[in-house]
Design a protein around this motif. Structure first.
Motif, PDB file in Angstrom:
ATOM      1  N   VAL A 270       4.984  15.261  -5.098  1.00  0.00           N
ATOM      2  CA  VAL A 270       6.393  15.443  -6.013  1.00  0.00           C
ATOM      3  C   VAL A 270       6.958  16.785  -6.863  1.00  0.00           C
ATOM      4  N   LEU A 271       7.677  17.460  -6.258  1.00  0.00           N
ATOM      5  CA  LEU A 271       8.392  17.860  -6.988  1.00  0.00           C
ATOM      6  C   LEU A 271       9.307  17.972  -8.575  1.00  0.00           C
ATOM      7  N   GLY A 272       9.037  16.874  -9.070  1.00  0.00           N
ATOM      8  CA  GLY A 272       9.802  16.118  -9.871  1.00  0.00           C
ATOM      9  C   GLY A 272      11.030  15.180 -10.201  1.00  0.00           C
ATOM     10  N   ASP A 273      11.409  15.356 -11.205  1.00  0.00           N
ATOM     11  CA  ASP A 273      11.702  13.918 -11.213  1.00  0.00           C
ATOM     12  C   ASP A 273      11.650  12.552 -10.683  1.00  0.00           C
ATOM     13  N   VAL A 274      10.937  11.756 -11.164  1.00  0.00           N
ATOM     14  CA  VAL A 274      10.600  10.391 -10.590  1.00  0.00           C
ATOM     15  C   VAL A 274      11.039   9.278 -10.926  1.00  0.00           C
ATOM     16  N   ALA A 275      11.798   9.266 -12.324  1.00  0.00           N
ATOM     17  CA  ALA A 275      12.215   8.342 -12.820  1.00  0.00           C
ATOM     18  C   ALA A 275      13.217   8.376 -13.918  1.00  0.00           C
ATOM     19  N   MET A 276      13.920   7.935 -14.157  1.00  0.00           N
ATOM     20  CA  MET A 276      14.798   7.897 -15.733  1.00  0.00           C
ATOM     21  C   MET A 276      14.655   7.493 -16.191  1.00  0.00           C
ATOM     22  N   LYS A 277      13.935   6.832 -16.258  1.00  0.00           N
ATOM     23  CA  LYS A 277      13.200   5.569 -17.267  1.00  0.00           C
ATOM     24  C   LYS A 277      12.049   5.041 -17.023  1.00  0.00           C
ATOM     25  N   SER A 278      11.159   4.836 -18.193  1.00  0.00           N
ATOM     26  CA  SER A 278       9.368   4.424 -17.657  1.00  0.00           C
ATOM     27  C   SER A 278       9.193   3.680 -16.744  1.00  0.00           C
ATOM     28  N   GLN A 279      10.087   1.929 -17.037  1.00  0.00           N
ATOM     29  CA  GLN A 279      10.016   1.364 -16.389  1.00  0.00           C
ATOM     30  C   GLN A 279       9.781   1.048 -15.077  1.00  0.00           C
ATOM     31  N   HIS A 280      10.786   1.938 -14.583  1.00  0.00           N
ATOM     32  CA  HIS A 280      10.807   1.995 -12.952  1.00  0.00           C
ATOM     33  C   HIS A 280       9.705   2.785 -12.163  1.00  0.00           C
ATOM     34  N   LEU A 281       8.946   4.254 -13.225  1.00  0.00           N
ATOM     35  CA  LEU A 281       7.587   4.556 -12.652  1.00  0.00           C
ATOM     36  C   LEU A 281       6.477   3.876 -12.058  1.00  0.00           C
ATOM     37  N   GLN A 282       6.721   2.877 -12.112  1.00  0.00           N
ATOM     38  CA  GLN A 282       5.006   1.485 -11.432  1.00  0.00           C
ATOM     39  C   GLN A 282       6.315   2.206 -10.018  1.00  0.00           C
ATOM     40  N   THR A 283       7.372   1.706  -9.537  1.00  0.00           N
ATOM     41  CA  THR A 283       7.445   1.883  -8.233  1.00  0.00           C
ATOM     42  C   THR A 283       6.334   3.257  -8.029  1.00  0.00           C
ATOM     43  N   MET A 284       5.942   3.992  -8.039  1.00  0.00           N
ATOM     44  CA  MET A 284       4.711   5.343  -7.678  1.00  0.00           C
ATOM     45  C   MET A 284       3.380   3.843  -6.960  1.00  0.00           C
ATOM     46  N   GLY A 285       3.521   3.226  -7.315  1.00  0.00           N
ATOM     47  CA  GLY A 285       2.198   2.481  -7.424  1.00  0.00           C
ATOM     48  C   GLY A 285       2.065   1.888  -5.757  1.00  0.00           C
ATOM     49  N   ARG A 286       3.377   1.408  -6.053  1.00  0.00           N
ATOM     50  CA  ARG A 286       4.157   0.738  -3.850  1.00  0.00           C
ATOM     51  C   ARG A 286       4.199   1.653  -3.150  1.00  0.00           C
ATOM     52  N   VAL A 287       3.933   3.056  -3.320  1.00  0.00           N
ATOM     53  CA  VAL A 287       3.994   4.048  -2.322  1.00  0.00           C
ATOM     54  C   VAL A 287       2.805   4.603  -1.519  1.00  0.00           C
ATOM     55  N   ASN A 288       2.081   4.832  -0.193  1.00  0.00           N
ATOM     56  CA  ASN A 288       1.126   5.920  -0.576  1.00  0.00           C
ATOM     57  C   ASN A 288       0.664   6.774  -0.848  1.00  0.00           C
ATOM     58  N   GLY A 289      -0.351   6.921  -0.410  1.00  0.00           N
ATOM     59  CA  GLY A 289      -1.079   8.799  -0.728  1.00  0.00           C
ATOM     60  C   GLY A 289      -2.183   9.165  -2.230  1.00  0.00           C
ATOM     61  N   LYS A 290      -2.326  10.456  -2.080  1.00  0.00           N
ATOM     62  CA  LYS A 290      -2.788   9.896  -3.179  1.00  0.00           C
ATOM     63  C   LYS A 290      -2.208  11.301  -4.060  1.00  0.00           C
ATOM     64  N   LYS A 291      -1.735  11.155  -5.270  1.00  0.00           N
ATOM     65  CA  LYS A 291       0.231  11.841  -5.549  1.00  0.00           C
ATOM     66  C   LYS A 291      -0.743  12.885  -6.558  1.00  0.00           C
ATOM     67  N   THR A 292       0.521  14.240  -6.237  1.00  0.00           N
ATOM     68  CA  THR A 292       0.646  15.188  -7.634  1.00  0.00           C
ATOM     69  C   THR A 292       1.892  15.382  -7.742  1.00  0.00           C
ATOM     70  N   LEU A 293       1.859  15.430  -9.104  1.00  0.00           N
ATOM     71  CA  LEU A 293       3.101  15.572  -9.537  1.00  0.00           C
ATOM     72  C   LEU A 293       3.261  16.926 -10.231  1.00  0.00           C
ATOM     73  N   ILE A 294       4.591  17.680  -9.805  1.00  0.00           N
ATOM     74  CA  ILE A 294       4.811  18.361 -10.360  1.00  0.00           C
ATOM     75  C   ILE A 294       6.063  18.678 -11.601  1.00  0.00           C
ATOM     76  N   ARG A 295       5.605  18.243 -13.008  1.00  0.00           N
ATOM     77  CA  ARG A 295       7.404  18.012 -13.868  1.00  0.00           C
ATOM     78  C   ARG A 295       8.436  18.142 -13.331  1.00  0.00           C
ATOM     79  N   GLY A 296       9.427  18.067 -13.777  1.00  0.00           N
ATOM     80  CA  GLY A 296      10.780  18.473 -13.481  1.00  0.00           C
ATOM     81  C   GLY A 296      11.914  17.588 -15.044  1.00  0.00           C
ATOM     82  N   ASN A 297      12.412  18.176 -14.626  1.00  0.00           N
ATOM     83  CA  ASN A 297      13.309  17.819 -16.138  1.00  0.00           C
ATOM     84  C   ASN A 297      13.489  16.629 -16.558  1.00  0.00           C
ATOM     85  N   HIS A 298      13.576  15.661 -15.812  1.00  0.00           N
ATOM     86  CA  HIS A 298      13.581  14.686 -16.450  1.00  0.00           C
ATOM     87  C   HIS A 298      11.948  13.473 -16.259  1.00  0.00           C
ATOM     88  N   ASP A 299      11.460  14.699 -16.561  1.00  0.00           N
ATOM     89  CA  ASP A 299       9.725  14.012 -16.331  1.00  0.00           C
ATOM     90  C   ASP A 299       9.463  14.072 -17.905  1.00  0.00           C
TER      91      ASP A 299
END
Length: 201
Positions: free
Chosen positions: A58-87
């Motif tokens: 995931v090449l950045g900008d997952v969510a604008m608000k921290s409470q929405h990060l939990q959505t990542m728990g609903r999607v498949n795969g072993k995930k690596t984050l490349i942080r973006g300007n909003h992370d």
């Protein structure tokens, strides 16, 4: 057998991506009526594409608000984050859902580099062949090329400048991937196609 996928700029829960932001032609940035509809459809497409053992960058900008990060728990795969300007949240918040968090990442071959914001062209040329990135949403990194037409031998020809996609860059923002991660094979196919389009411009 597991696969590798790429995506960027999910913006889980971000209403403005559906209701406020627009493309250059004035149409809505994303074809959803609200963030809830967007999130549920993107989750559905993701899980129809990615299996639990697949790797997803995931090449950045997952969510604008921290409470929405939990959505990542609903999607498949072993995930690596490349942080973006909003992370901007504590890294521990991301490590609940990502096995790794980086600022930049490249394979051992250095054939390409993964970033959120596109690198300067000189940085790409010096070390890599391609830059897989996000950040630009519906836009692309372009380059101007000169094209001639007519008959130069007869002294009758025109030169025009056209803007084409720079083949060194591949934007994997969801706006370019039908709102789902794309496979490594698809990334390579798109890079080849961009090079062909550039060569034929």
């Amino acid at each position: 057998m597991s696969e590798i996928f790429y995506t960027s700029d999910l913006h889980w829960g971000h209403e403005a991506t559906c209701t406020k932001f627009t493309r250059n032609d004035g149409t809505p940035l994303r074809p959803f009526s609200c963030a809830q509809e967007m999130d549920e459809e993107m989750i559905r497409r993701w899980n129809a594409t990615v299996s639990p053992n697949d790797k997803v960058y995931v090449l950045g900008d997952v969510a604008m608000k921290s409470q929405h990060l939990q959505t990542m728990g609903r999607v498949n795969g072993k995930k690596t984050l490349i942080r973006g300007n909003h992370d901007i949240f504590d890294i521990r918040d991301y490590l609940k859902y990502f096995s790794e968090v980086h600022a930049i990442r490249y394979p051992n071959s250095r054939e390409f580099v993964m970033t959120h914001i596109p690198l300067h062209p000189d940085s790409v040329r010096e070390r890599y062949k391609y830059n897989i990135h996000g950040h630009l949403h519906a836009n692309r990194v372009t380059i101007d090329v000169c094209r001639s037409s007519g008959n130069p031998g007869a002294g009758s020809f025109d030169i025009e400048t056209v803007s084409v996609i720079d083949p060194m860059y591949l934007n994997v923002c969801v706006e370019h991937t039908d709102y789902t991660p794309i496979s490594h094979d698809e990334v390579l196919r798109r890079i080849r196609q961009q090079q062909e389009d550039y060569d034929n411009a």
